[in-house]
Design a protein around this motif. Structure first.
Motif, PDB file in Angstrom:
ATOM      1  N   ARG A 238      -1.275  16.494  22.504  1.00 52.62           N
ATOM      2  CA  ARG A 238      -2.345  16.553  22.301  1.00 52.62           C
ATOM      3  C   ARG A 238      -2.787  14.518  21.523  1.00 52.62           C
ATOM      4  O   ARG A 238      -2.901  14.007  21.891  1.00 52.62           O
ATOM      5  N   HIS A 239      -0.916  13.788  22.191  1.00 55.33           N
ATOM      6  CA  HIS A 239      -0.819  12.468  22.324  1.00 55.33           C
ATOM      7  C   HIS A 239      -1.791  11.907  23.086  1.00 55.33           C
ATOM      8  O   HIS A 239      -2.149  12.164  24.158  1.00 55.33           O
ATOM      9  N   PRO A 240      -2.242  10.870  22.896  1.00 51.10           N
ATOM     10  CA  PRO A 240      -3.274  10.077  23.731  1.00 51.10           C
ATOM     11  C   PRO A 240      -2.228   9.701  25.039  1.00 51.10           C
ATOM     12  O   PRO A 240      -3.125   9.318  26.184  1.00 51.10           O
ATOM     13  N   ASN A 241      -0.753   9.356  24.992  1.00 54.63           N
ATOM     14  CA  ASN A 241      -0.451   9.311  26.479  1.00 54.63           C
ATOM     15  C   ASN A 241      -0.017  10.745  27.076  1.00 54.63           C
ATOM     16  O   ASN A 241       1.110  10.966  26.143  1.00 54.63           O
ATOM     17  N   GLU A 242       0.065  10.674  28.147  1.00 50.72           N
ATOM     18  CA  GLU A 242       1.512  11.624  28.554  1.00 50.72           C
ATOM     19  C   GLU A 242       2.974  11.712  28.347  1.00 50.72           C
ATOM     20  O   GLU A 242       3.129  10.543  28.715  1.00 50.72           O
ATOM     21  N   SER A 243       3.936  12.933  27.965  1.00 48.81           N
ATOM     22  CA  SER A 243       4.793  12.903  27.689  1.00 48.81           C
ATOM     23  C   SER A 243       5.729  13.142  29.036  1.00 48.81           C
ATOM     24  O   SER A 243       5.266  13.026  30.538  1.00 48.81           O
ATOM     25  N   VAL A 244       6.209  12.286  29.024  1.00 45.88           N
ATOM     26  CA  VAL A 244       7.801  12.193  29.820  1.00 45.88           C
ATOM     27  C   VAL A 244       9.201  13.646  29.474  1.00 45.88           C
ATOM     28  O   VAL A 244       9.369  13.467  28.179  1.00 45.88           O
ATOM     29  N   PHE A 245       8.735  14.579  30.533  1.00 47.02           N
ATOM     30  CA  PHE A 245      10.408  15.287  29.825  1.00 47.02           C
ATOM     31  C   PHE A 245      11.341  14.748  30.702  1.00 47.02           C
ATOM     32  O   PHE A 245      11.200  15.178  32.408  1.00 47.02           O
ATOM     33  N   TYR A 246      12.315  15.469  30.511  1.00 44.46           N
ATOM     34  CA  TYR A 246      13.997  15.401  30.889  1.00 44.46           C
ATOM     35  C   TYR A 246      14.279  16.338  30.901  1.00 44.46           C
ATOM     36  O   TYR A 246      15.194  16.699  29.669  1.00 44.46           O
ATOM     37  N   ALA A 247      14.850  17.217  31.453  1.00 51.71           N
ATOM     38  CA  ALA A 247      15.792  18.134  31.138  1.00 51.71           C
ATOM     39  C   ALA A 247      17.120  18.360  32.056  1.00 51.71           C
ATOM     40  O   ALA A 247      17.738  19.058  32.671  1.00 51.71           O
ATOM     41  N   THR A 248      17.625  17.329  31.123  1.00 50.88           N
ATOM     42  CA  THR A 248      19.077  16.720  31.123  1.00 50.88           C
ATOM     43  C   THR A 248      19.910  16.674  29.973  1.00 50.88           C
ATOM     44  O   THR A 248      19.096  16.269  28.523  1.00 50.88           O
ATOM     45  N   ARG A 249      21.042  16.563  29.939  1.00 53.16           N
ATOM     46  CA  ARG A 249      21.658  15.912  28.769  1.00 53.16           C
ATOM     47  C   ARG A 249      22.024  14.504  29.544  1.00 53.16           C
ATOM     48  O   ARG A 249      23.335  13.697  28.549  1.00 53.16           O
ATOM     49  N   ASP A 250      22.337  14.408  30.241  1.00 52.85           N
ATOM     50  CA  ASP A 250      22.826  12.549  31.013  1.00 52.85           C
ATOM     51  C   ASP A 250      21.251  11.425  30.953  1.00 52.85           C
ATOM     52  O   ASP A 250      20.433  11.230  31.496  1.00 52.85           O
ATOM     53  N   LEU A 251      22.118  10.469  29.351  1.00 48.10           N
ATOM     54  CA  LEU A 251      20.877   9.831  29.095  1.00 48.10           C
ATOM     55  C   LEU A 251      20.994   8.744  29.868  1.00 48.10           C
ATOM     56  O   LEU A 251      20.014   8.067  29.493  1.00 48.10           O
ATOM     57  N   HIS A 252      22.516   8.195  30.504  1.00 51.87           N
ATOM     58  CA  HIS A 252      22.289   7.075  31.382  1.00 51.87           C
ATOM     59  C   HIS A 252      20.840   7.385  32.339  1.00 51.87           C
ATOM     60  O   HIS A 252      20.446   6.408  32.411  1.00 51.87           O
ATOM     61  N   SER A 253      20.699   8.727  32.459  1.00 48.38           N
ATOM     62  CA  SER A 253      20.039   8.682  34.166  1.00 48.38           C
ATOM     63  C   SER A 253      18.356   8.535  33.401  1.00 48.38           C
ATOM     64  O   SER A 253      17.897   8.178  34.167  1.00 48.38           O
ATOM     65  N   VAL A 254      18.786   8.882  31.889  1.00 48.03           N
ATOM     66  CA  VAL A 254      17.028   9.290  31.294  1.00 48.03           C
ATOM     67  C   VAL A 254      16.354   7.759  31.369  1.00 48.03           C
ATOM     68  O   VAL A 254      15.935   6.898  31.775  1.00 48.03           O
ATOM     69  N   ILE A 255      17.703   6.902  30.540  1.00 43.44           N
ATOM     70  CA  ILE A 255      17.351   5.872  30.105  1.00 43.44           C
ATOM     71  C   ILE A 255      17.282   4.225  32.030  1.00 43.44           C
ATOM     72  O   ILE A 255      15.962   3.661  31.851  1.00 43.44           O
ATOM     73  N   ALA A 256      18.015   5.035  32.983  1.00 45.79           N
ATOM     74  CA  ALA A 256      17.460   4.426  34.331  1.00 45.79           C
ATOM     75  C   ALA A 256      16.125   4.644  34.514  1.00 45.79           C
ATOM     76  O   ALA A 256      15.796   3.660  35.118  1.00 45.79           O
ATOM     77  N   ASP A 257      15.637   5.538  34.338  1.00 45.03           N
ATOM     78  CA  ASP A 257      14.508   6.271  34.987  1.00 45.03           C
ATOM     79  C   ASP A 257      13.061   5.137  33.967  1.00 45.03           C
ATOM     80  O   ASP A 257      12.274   5.094  34.687  1.00 45.03           O
ATOM     81  N   LEU A 258      13.646   5.511  33.039  1.00 50.10           N
ATOM     82  CA  LEU A 258      13.035   4.590  31.858  1.00 50.10           C
ATOM     83  C   LEU A 258      12.549   3.530  32.291  1.00 50.10           C
ATOM     84  O   LEU A 258      11.443   2.881  32.446  1.00 50.10           O
ATOM     85  N   HIS A 259      13.620   2.735  32.634  1.00 48.39           N
ATOM     86  CA  HIS A 259      13.599   1.365  33.236  1.00 48.39           C
ATOM     87  C   HIS A 259      12.893   1.351  34.452  1.00 48.39           C
ATOM     88  O   HIS A 259      11.728   0.587  34.012  1.00 48.39           O
ATOM     89  N   ASP A 260      13.374   2.250  35.105  1.00 44.77           N
ATOM     90  CA  ASP A 260      12.108   1.875  36.596  1.00 44.77           C
ATOM     91  C   ASP A 260      10.920   2.379  36.305  1.00 44.77           C
ATOM     92  O   ASP A 260       9.812   1.809  37.061  1.00 44.77           O
ATOM     93  N   ARG A 261      10.103   2.634  35.608  1.00 47.01           N
ATOM     94  CA  ARG A 261       8.717   3.142  34.863  1.00 47.01           C
ATOM     95  C   ARG A 261       8.018   1.906  34.449  1.00 47.01           C
ATOM     96  O   ARG A 261       7.299   1.967  34.058  1.00 47.01           O
ATOM     97  N   GLY A 262       9.531   1.046  34.514  1.00 51.76           N
ATOM     98  CA  GLY A 262       8.620  -0.125  33.150  1.00 51.76           C
ATOM     99  C   GLY A 262       9.443  -0.008  31.513  1.00 51.76           C
ATOM    100  O   GLY A 262       8.322  -1.216  30.993  1.00 51.76           O
ATOM    101  N   ILE A 263       9.348   1.017  30.845  1.00 46.69           N
ATOM    102  CA  ILE A 263       9.368   0.539  29.503  1.00 46.69           C
ATOM    103  C   ILE A 263      10.684  -0.279  29.086  1.00 46.69           C
ATOM    104  O   ILE A 263      12.221  -0.030  29.989  1.00 46.69           O
ATOM    105  N   GLN A 264      10.322  -1.397  28.850  1.00 42.67           N
ATOM    106  CA  GLN A 264      11.082  -2.710  27.650  1.00 42.67           C
ATOM    107  C   GLN A 264      12.056  -1.954  26.609  1.00 42.67           C
ATOM    108  O   GLN A 264      12.899  -2.361  26.334  1.00 42.67           O
ATOM    109  N   THR A 265      11.346  -1.471  25.664  1.00 37.08           N
ATOM    110  CA  THR A 265      11.587  -1.335  24.448  1.00 37.08           C
ATOM    111  C   THR A 265      11.771   0.706  24.370  1.00 37.08           C
ATOM    112  O   THR A 265      10.549   1.466  24.841  1.00 37.08           O
ATOM    113  N   ALA A 266      12.388   1.565  23.846  1.00 36.49           N
ATOM    114  CA  ALA A 266      12.489   2.522  23.332  1.00 36.49           C
ATOM    115  C   ALA A 266      12.881   2.739  22.158  1.00 36.49           C
ATOM    116  O   ALA A 266      13.298   2.203  21.261  1.00 36.49           O
ATOM    117  N   PHE A 267      12.835   3.527  21.293  1.00 36.73           N
ATOM    118  CA  PHE A 267      12.340   4.017  20.210  1.00 36.73           C
ATOM    119  C   PHE A 267      12.994   5.884  20.120  1.00 36.73           C
ATOM    120  O   PHE A 267      12.529   6.659  20.624  1.00 36.73           O
TER     121      PHE A 267
END
Length: 358
Positions: A238-267
């Motif tokens: 029910r979040h105002p923004n649509e969630s993004v799901f990653y079924a992986t433990r590869d954090l480098h691939s997650v962060i790379a994809d977030l970078h491609d999506r234009g994410i500049q800061t992650a918490f």
């Protein structure tokens, strides 16, 4: 040639225009076209990836040779490469612009060099006007460009003895209301908030940034990492923004994809397992450790294995600030670079040698 008063005002206006643009993979940039007499002919800003850059957006509002002999005032050095759009430096040259004033150099290896190209075409170029203000506006984008990924903050709350939960797993609330309000303020400043499926299933967090009962205007995008399914009725659905799901433990691939999506800061706020994984992977830039004056004992540590087999391999941090929050304390710390860590170790060794002499 010095920057004129009208050009300074135009840069201030260009920065205002730049702030209208969205945060994302591309920087926020604004542009103002001035006549030789210093009057504003056109304005523009970058509306997002795939759209015309600020200079082209402004030029598109002029007709014929109206830009001939004009001055372009831009918050970032006009780009010099062809991506989804053509080089802005070429567009300015083709339009007949005779003078360009910009605030910051473009840090990109491919996109930089626009100023040199402009000068080569006989265009007068001035750099550095209101550079600090421009840098402040796009500081997160500049950091992401330097890192090649989003800037990552790892947050946790702990007892004085380093526990994230009591022996039975309960953790709400270790810290008090002032600390929790501070977390929400910082969430509101991030582009994405990252948790693991374990946290989603155990706590059912909303992952919103709240000011009391109200939502902050800016909400981070929820990101969930893990193979387990998130329930259809989970609060984050029910979040105002649509969630993004990653079924992986590869954090480098997650962060790379977030970078491609234009994410500049992650918490990162996903519990000891996820926090430890980000630190172990070398993907944590800053730590927010909220420390409460309580003792819990037991084995529910705030961090688990972070890949430190001995004291010599300890991950060193520099505490930038200690912030009192009611009865609690927040430590804001950044990870030291390898050369900085080596310098500190050398200083420690020198101190030990001096003590031996005395």
């Amino acid at each position: 040639m010095a920057v004129h008063e009208a050009e300074r005002h135009a840069m201030t206006r260009a920065l205002e225009l730049a702030a209208r643009g969205p945060r994302g993979a591309n920087p926020q940039v604004g542009a103002v076209i001035l006549s030789p007499e210093g009057e504003i002919l056109a304005e523009g800003w970058h509306h997002g990836a795939g759209t015309p850059h600020a200079e082209v957006d402004a030029l598109s509002k002029l007709h014929g040779d109206a830009a001939g002999g004009a001055t372009a005032v831009v918050t970032l050095e006009p780009c010099n490469h062809t991506g989804r759009t053509g080089p802005c430096a070429v567009a300015l040259i083709d339009a007949g612009i005779s003078r360009v004033i910009y605030a910051l150099d473009d840090p990109g290896a491919a996109s930089g060099g626009g100023a040199e190209r402009l000068r080569g075409a006989g265009v007068e170029v001035e750099a550095g006007e209101q550079a600090d203000d421009a840098r402040s506006l796009i500081s997160d984008w500049l950091t992401a460009q330097r890192l090649g990924r989003p800037h990552v903050t790892v947050k946790w709350a702990q007892s004085l003895d380093g526990r994230a939960a009591a022996a039975d797993g309960s953790s709400q609330w270790i810290t008090g209301p002032d600390a929790r309000a501070d977390v929400h303020r910082r969430r509101a400043g991030a582009d994405a908030i990252i948790v693991g499926t374990g946290t989603v299933l155990a706590d059912d967090p909303a992952l919103t940034a709240r000011d009391g009962d109200a939502l902050y205007e800016h909400q981070p995008i929820p990101v969930v990492i893990g193979a387990r399914e998130t329930p259809a009725d989970a609060a984050l659905r029910r979040h105002p923004n649509e969630s993004v799901f990653y079924a992986t433990r590869d954090l480098h691939s997650v962060i790379a994809d977030l970078h491609d999506r234009g994410i500049q800061t992650a918490f990162v706020e996903g519990g000891p397992t996820l926090a430890s994984a980000f630190i172990a992977a070398g993907l944590a830039d800053r730590v927010l450790a909220y420390v409460a004056p309580v003792l819990l004992g037991g084995d529910r540590l705030a961090l688990t294995d972070i890949g430190v087999p001995s004291i010599d391999a300890a991950r060193r941090l520099t505490v930038e600030q200690w912030v009192p929050l009611g009865a609690d304390m927040l430590a804001i710390a950044r990870f030291q670079e390898d050369n900085e860590q080596e310098d500190n170790e050398q200083e420690d060794n020198e101190q030990e040698d001096n003590e031996g002499v005395r």
